[in-house]
Scaffold this active site. Sequence first.
Site, short mmCIF file in Angstrom:
data_model
loop_
_atom_site.label_atom_id
_atom_site.label_comp_id
_atom_site.label_asym_id
_atom_site.label_seq_id
_atom_site.Cartn_x
_atom_site.Cartn_y
_atom_site.Cartn_z
N ASP A 46 18.07 -22.03 -5.65
CA ASP A 46 18.16 -23.34 -6.12
C ASP A 46 18.88 -23.75 -7.52
O ASP A 46 19.12 -24.88 -7.89
CB ASP A 46 16.65 -24.29 -5.99
CG ASP A 46 15.67 -23.55 -6.89
OD1 ASP A 46 16.07 -22.57 -7.76
OD2 ASP A 46 14.70 -24.05 -7.11
N ASP A 85 15.87 -19.95 -1.44
CA ASP A 85 14.92 -20.57 -2.04
C ASP A 85 14.27 -21.59 -1.34
O ASP A 85 15.05 -22.34 -0.75
CB ASP A 85 15.64 -20.85 -3.19
CG ASP A 85 14.93 -20.17 -4.51
OD1 ASP A 85 13.71 -19.83 -4.43
OD2 ASP A 85 15.55 -20.60 -5.62
N LYS A 115 11.98 -17.35 -0.61
CA LYS A 115 11.35 -17.18 -2.00
C LYS A 115 10.94 -18.73 -2.21
O LYS A 115 11.34 -19.62 -2.12
CB LYS A 115 12.47 -16.97 -2.82
CG LYS A 115 11.79 -16.49 -4.34
CD LYS A 115 12.93 -15.97 -5.20
CE LYS A 115 13.90 -16.89 -5.97
NZ LYS A 115 13.26 -17.95 -6.77
N GLU A 117 8.14 -20.26 -5.64
CA GLU A 117 7.96 -19.90 -7.18
C GLU A 117 6.44 -20.30 -7.22
O GLU A 117 6.04 -21.31 -6.76
CB GLU A 117 8.48 -21.02 -8.19
CG GLU A 117 10.05 -20.68 -8.39
CD GLU A 117 10.76 -21.49 -9.21
OE1 GLU A 117 9.89 -22.37 -9.85
OE2 GLU A 117 11.98 -21.65 -9.20
N GLU A 184 10.63 -13.39 -13.85
CA GLU A 184 11.57 -13.90 -14.60
C GLU A 184 11.07 -14.38 -15.86
O GLU A 184 9.90 -14.69 -16.24
CB GLU A 184 12.02 -15.37 -13.76
CG GLU A 184 13.28 -15.94 -14.72
CD GLU A 184 13.89 -16.99 -13.84
OE1 GLU A 184 13.77 -17.34 -12.93
OE2 GLU A 184 14.75 -17.75 -14.71
#
Length: 290
Positions: A46, A85, A115, A117, A184
């Site tokens: 993204d 994402d 993926k 978060e 990250e």
Amino acid sequence: MNQKVTVPELRRRKQSGPKITTLTAYDATFARLFDEAGADVLLVGDTLGMVVQGLSSTLPVTLEEICYHGRMVARGIQRAHLVLDMPFMSFQVSSEKALEAAGRLMKEGAGESVKLEGGVAVAETIARIVAAGIPVMGHVGLTPQSIHAMGGFRVQGKGDDAASRVMEDAKAVQDAGAYAIVLEGLPADLGRQITQALSIPTIGIGAGPDCDGQVLVCYDFLGMFEDFKPKFVKRFAQLGAEIRRATEDYVSEVRSGAFPAEEHCYGVGKPAAETGTPQRPVYGPASDES
Ligand code: KIV
């Protein structure tokens, strides 16, 4: 190493290496170049909101946009594994909605895995998506979709308590069934500790050298995104400067009349009968002259 990269192959890399090389990609031309040069994983991140759309965060990116770019990238890939994402608010409302969104990324966006978060808070959602046969890559530490909660793009996991929370998040993502996880914006020590503690591969971005792989945003590593440069970015080329130079040369040659020259023109010096419409479409496969 020309075999298609699969999820089981990525899992194996944890034990046997080599390190997993990941880049973001947003269109077929870049994807083809990265794929041919040996990138293992291409991620339609993204981040496209920032580096392609010119936004100041990833939050406005939509599922439809990720699907659109996913289809383009898929057309450029022969070998790499394609991850899409899950954009902000496509998976936070409920596990059911998240599963629907993940399904659309696979069906409409040509994704091979998704993926998302988050850690402990999204573990149940990850489990639900994995149970439906959709492989999930996790993403913990600095999670850009939480930019406002974090107070900006800040390194996470500094100090014992914060480090323990990131470790818990990473373990929750693994226990929920993710096949790999992005780390990250973490201190390098914590990146190493999490990598040692997990049985799934870690893919670092600003998380030190000991992760099982690395990922960079393609516009960053090529030196094309120049608004800011996080510490963890290495520019492997200076394409921003090169594109500017090429554009200045183009502008100057068009203005001076140096371009187009004779070799760029159809039928110059040939009898009228041979100077008709070109036989190939303007954007067709290159055959030099018609
Ligand atoms: O959106 C993205 O490109 C990402 C990578 C930076 C890991 O999540």
